[in-house]
Structures are given as structure tokens and as C-alpha cells.
Write a protein that holds these residues in place. Sequence first.
Motif, PDB file in Angstrom:
ATOM      1  N   VAL A  19      12.119   0.827  -4.899  1.00  0.00           N
ATOM      2  CA  VAL A  19      10.519   0.864  -4.974  1.00  0.00           C
ATOM      3  C   VAL A  19      10.028   0.114  -6.290  1.00  0.00           C
ATOM      4  CG1 VAL A  19      10.516   2.941  -3.678  1.00  0.00           C
ATOM      5  CG2 VAL A  19      10.280   3.154  -6.429  1.00  0.00           C
ATOM      6  N   ARG A  20      10.661   0.292  -7.518  1.00  0.00           N
ATOM      7  CA  ARG A  20      10.590  -0.787  -8.438  1.00  0.00           C
ATOM      8  C   ARG A  20      10.650  -2.177  -8.307  1.00  0.00           C
ATOM      9  NH1 ARG A  20      14.181  -0.426 -12.231  1.00  0.00           N
ATOM     10  NH2 ARG A  20      12.839  -1.494 -13.749  1.00  0.00           N
ATOM     11  N   GLU A  45       0.764  -1.236  -0.043  1.00  0.00           N
ATOM     12  CA  GLU A  45      -0.258  -0.095   0.055  1.00  0.00           C
ATOM     13  C   GLU A  45       0.913   1.368  -0.164  1.00  0.00           C
ATOM     14  OE1 GLU A  45      -4.003   0.728   2.228  1.00  0.00           O
ATOM     15  OE2 GLU A  45      -2.379   1.355   3.488  1.00  0.00           O
ATOM     16  N   GLU A  46       1.894   1.244   0.826  1.00  0.00           N
ATOM     17  CA  GLU A  46       2.678   2.573   0.862  1.00  0.00           C
ATOM     18  C   GLU A  46       4.273   2.103   1.173  1.00  0.00           C
ATOM     19  OE1 GLU A  46       1.467   5.187   4.081  1.00  0.00           O
ATOM     20  OE2 GLU A  46      -0.612   5.176   3.437  1.00  0.00           O
ATOM     21  N   VAL A  47       4.996   2.692   0.557  1.00  0.00           N
ATOM     22  CA  VAL A  47       6.600   2.515   0.686  1.00  0.00           C
ATOM     23  C   VAL A  47       7.207   3.848   0.807  1.00  0.00           C
ATOM     24  CG1 VAL A  47       8.793   1.984  -0.494  1.00  0.00           C
ATOM     25  CG2 VAL A  47       6.466   0.615  -0.973  1.00  0.00           C
ATOM     26  N   GLY A  66      -0.826   1.477  -5.037  1.00  0.00           N
ATOM     27  CA  GLY A  66      -0.011   1.756  -3.825  1.00  0.00           C
ATOM     28  C   GLY A  66       0.880   3.252  -4.325  1.00  0.00           C
ATOM     29  N   THR A  67       1.249   3.514  -3.390  1.00  0.00           N
ATOM     30  CA  THR A  67       2.276   4.860  -3.321  1.00  0.00           C
ATOM     31  C   THR A  67       3.758   4.652  -2.858  1.00  0.00           C
ATOM     32  OG1 THR A  67       1.448   5.775  -1.701  1.00  0.00           O
ATOM     33  CG2 THR A  67       0.316   6.547  -3.497  1.00  0.00           C
ATOM     34  N   ALA A  68       4.519   5.331  -3.433  1.00  0.00           N
ATOM     35  CA  ALA A  68       5.873   5.522  -2.786  1.00  0.00           C
ATOM     36  C   ALA A  68       6.402   6.604  -2.873  1.00  0.00           C
ATOM     37  CB  ALA A  68       6.754   4.472  -3.759  1.00  0.00           C
ATOM     38  N   LYS A  69       6.979   7.007  -1.688  1.00  0.00           N
ATOM     39  CA  LYS A  69       7.877   8.386  -1.521  1.00  0.00           C
ATOM     40  C   LYS A  69       9.127   8.090  -1.374  1.00  0.00           C
ATOM     41  CE  LYS A  69       3.679  10.674   0.872  1.00  0.00           C
ATOM     42  NZ  LYS A  69       3.226  11.356   2.075  1.00  0.00           N
ATOM     43  N   THR A 115       7.255  11.431  -5.125  1.00  0.00           N
ATOM     44  CA  THR A 115       6.106  10.470  -4.858  1.00  0.00           C
ATOM     45  C   THR A 115       5.313   9.932  -6.058  1.00  0.00           C
ATOM     46  OG1 THR A 115       5.216  11.881  -2.946  1.00  0.00           O
ATOM     47  CG2 THR A 115       3.652  10.269  -3.599  1.00  0.00           C
ATOM     48  N   TYR A 116       5.415   8.543  -6.019  1.00  0.00           N
ATOM     49  CA  TYR A 116       4.827   7.667  -7.295  1.00  0.00           C
ATOM     50  C   TYR A 116       3.791   6.811  -6.898  1.00  0.00           C
ATOM     51  CZ  TYR A 116       9.598   8.387  -8.360  1.00  0.00           C
ATOM     52  OH  TYR A 116      11.101   9.006  -8.433  1.00  0.00           O
ATOM     53  N   GLU A 117       2.774   6.825  -7.816  1.00  0.00           N
ATOM     54  CA  GLU A 117       1.723   5.671  -7.759  1.00  0.00           C
ATOM     55  C   GLU A 117       1.935   4.540  -8.755  1.00  0.00           C
ATOM     56  OE1 GLU A 117      -2.884   5.910  -8.622  1.00  0.00           O
ATOM     57  OE2 GLU A 117      -2.229   7.377  -7.246  1.00  0.00           O
TER      58      GLU A 117
END
Length: 420
Positions: free
Chosen positions: A211-212, A171-173, A252-255, A245-247
Motif C-alpha cells: 500500500v505504501r 481512492e481505495e486499496v 484515499g484509504t487502504a485496508k 485501515t489507513y488514510e
Amino acid sequence: MFALFHYLKRLYKIFKPPVAPKSTDALRFGILGAANIAPMALIIPARSHPDVIVAAVAARDSTKAEAFAKKYGIPVVHKTYDDLIADPTIDCIYNPLPNGLHYEWTLKALKAGKHVLLEKPSVSNATEAKSLFRHPILSEPDAPVLLEAFHYRFHPAWQFFLTLFKPEDVEEVDVQNHLMAGVFPHHDIRFNYSLAGGTLMDFGTYAVNSVRQIFGSEPSTIKSATYRPMPDGHDKQIDQAIYATYEFPNGGTAKIECDLQSRGGYWFPWLTKNWPRLNAFLPTLSVKLRPTEESVVNGLRKSTRKMIVFHNYMGPMFYHRMDIITTTEFSGESVKSEKKIQYEKVYKWSKSNGGKKGEEWWATYRYQLEEFVNWVRGRKDHGVWVDGEDSIRQMEMIDQTYLKSGLPLRPTSKAVDGDM
């Protein structure tokens, strides 16, 4: 006391590994440049590998090359990079040159039939990445091996970490890479635009890559990207710090927050805001998973959520810890919450992991070198790898982040048009 002794012994062997007798057909490496990363990334790991000899070096400054060779016991010093690449006794090239020189000298090495271990980021931008990793020479029979050196991915700790969750459940990173101000001066090559510098190209490339890996896919959109520029008097095309910040396709999202000149973070910010930041020196990422819900007896509902925090994911050989935090809530007429924390550390492959080689004292770079040699020897499905398309997508995400932030892409080498 025993644990401390074991820890210090492991650290000692990282820097002073046992020297392996060399095989008669050991791969002979040449190093382009006398880079500071070369000892840790290749020279020291090579000592314990029976199939690797660091045989030669070349640098633009011959005096520096001679001193480097003497310090690390490298027998041959070539006058130029071209001379090193042309040396018929050299099998492999390690390229830790400044980012802006990666494309030109890697392609020259490949055309000379040399295998190349290429420092990350592989090149300056996605245009160079496509030109390099999709070059016809890499599709020929008995093509040379090319690897972008994302060393952290080769360590058992990272591979174990990836088994703790399913990408679709993420969900979140949040990735935090901070280096205290002052480690690198403002005139360092990392802050030179013409050499494809910038924090996103250094600390940031690890954050983007991680994150990838966690989501197992590319972002569907970049929600935001901002940066802190270099101070007055320095190149304003360079990001001293980057925030994005990526979706991803699963929602899910990653910051990411990456800073090569990190300051502050203490009490009394009016006094300490310009102090080098020491309290966030371990690169750390956290992964929050989607909650799972189920019905239980007497009308109660059970909700479980996990968070995994990986401390020092970039250099796990020195120290790391994975905190697996499980929070369980039982809800009905009242709410009851329970929290459990499990700690994990992994320094070598488990016995059930396909017979992969490794020792507790092996650095990320030593694990990486093992797989590089495996591929050169034709053992291509033996373990972890970073393929060319992965490296292309990595640079595409970096390019898109720079554009979103309002900064220009890093400049493309003239060698791309000429193809040398």
C-alpha cells in the motif's frame, strides 16, 4: 495444450534453472542459518547467475548445517555465525535468521565489510531500523551494500502494475493475504514475541509495503487496527491475524487483512468455521481509482472508473493475473452502463525497459539477486531498489499499526545500545 506445456516448462525452470558458468570474480555468499526460505530466495537463483556462488553456511545446530550443505552443494560449513562472517573469502551475507536476530548479525556482517541481503522485515522495530540503516558505516567510502529483500518489488509484473495508475488517483486499496490454518504450527518462530514474531511482521509486512508503494507516500493516519490473538496457552502478545485501515494524504484509504491461520469462508459456517481456508490462498490486492467525468453530446455526462485487481502479487512468477476493469456510465434522462475487462500478465521486462535483464522463468528472487549484484558492482541506477530510508518508514508504519491495535512493539535488540 501448448499453453499448458509452456506454463509447466516455466515452472520447472524456476526450480531447476540452467547452471551458468561462474565468472572468475564471482561474489561468494555465506548464509546465516539453514532457513527454509534460503533455497528459494538465494541458492536456486544463484545457480543461473554467473556472478554468484553460494560458498558457505553456518547454523546453531552443526548437524543441521552439515545436512543443509550436503543437500544444496554448499562446500563450506562454519561452526558459528561469527566464523562465517570472519571468513575472508566471503563477500556477501544472506541473513534469513528470525526477525529478532536480524539487527545484531547484519551489523556484525557490515562491520566485517560484507554486503548483506537481509530478509524482510529488516528488523524488529523502527528504533532498530534507524540504528541500522543510518549507521555511519553505510556512509563511508566504498560502504557495503545493504538491501531489505522485498523480492516482489523486483519482478516486472509489479513494476508494470504500478504504471497502470497515478498514486494521486487512488481512492481505495484492499489487500487480502491469507494462509490456511495448519501450514505453520503455533510454536513456529513466526509466533514467538521474543524473536519479533507476529502476522504483521510476516504476511503483514508485504501488505504494508504494497500500500505504501501504491500510494507513493506514507499514511496520514491509521483509522483502525485490530487483531485476532493466539489461542489460549500461547503468547497473547502475538497477532495471529491483523486488520487495519489507513488514510493517505490524497484522501484515499487502504485496508489490509492478513491471516497466518485462516479458517472458514465456506457454506454452513456453523459446521465449517474451523476448517482451514482453501478458497483464498492467493494473496490478492485491488485498487479502485477515482472516477473521471466529462461532458458529451446532447447533455449527457460520461463517468469512467477503473479497478485493478492483482492476483498473487507476492509470487507472480508461479502465476498471476491483473484484471483491469473499466466501468463507463452515460447519464442524462436515463443511465447506461458499460463494463470492459482487460487481463494482463507480465513475466519479463519489455524490450523498451532500459535493457534490464530477465527471462520468463526468473523468480522474483532471481530479479532481486540481479539488482543486488548490480549495486555491489557499482551499477546503482540500473533498476529497482529498496533504500534504507524506505526500510525505516516501513518499520515505522508497522510500529504505529501495532500501537493502534493495542499490541506492544516487537522488542529491541540489546545490541542497539551496545552497538557491538
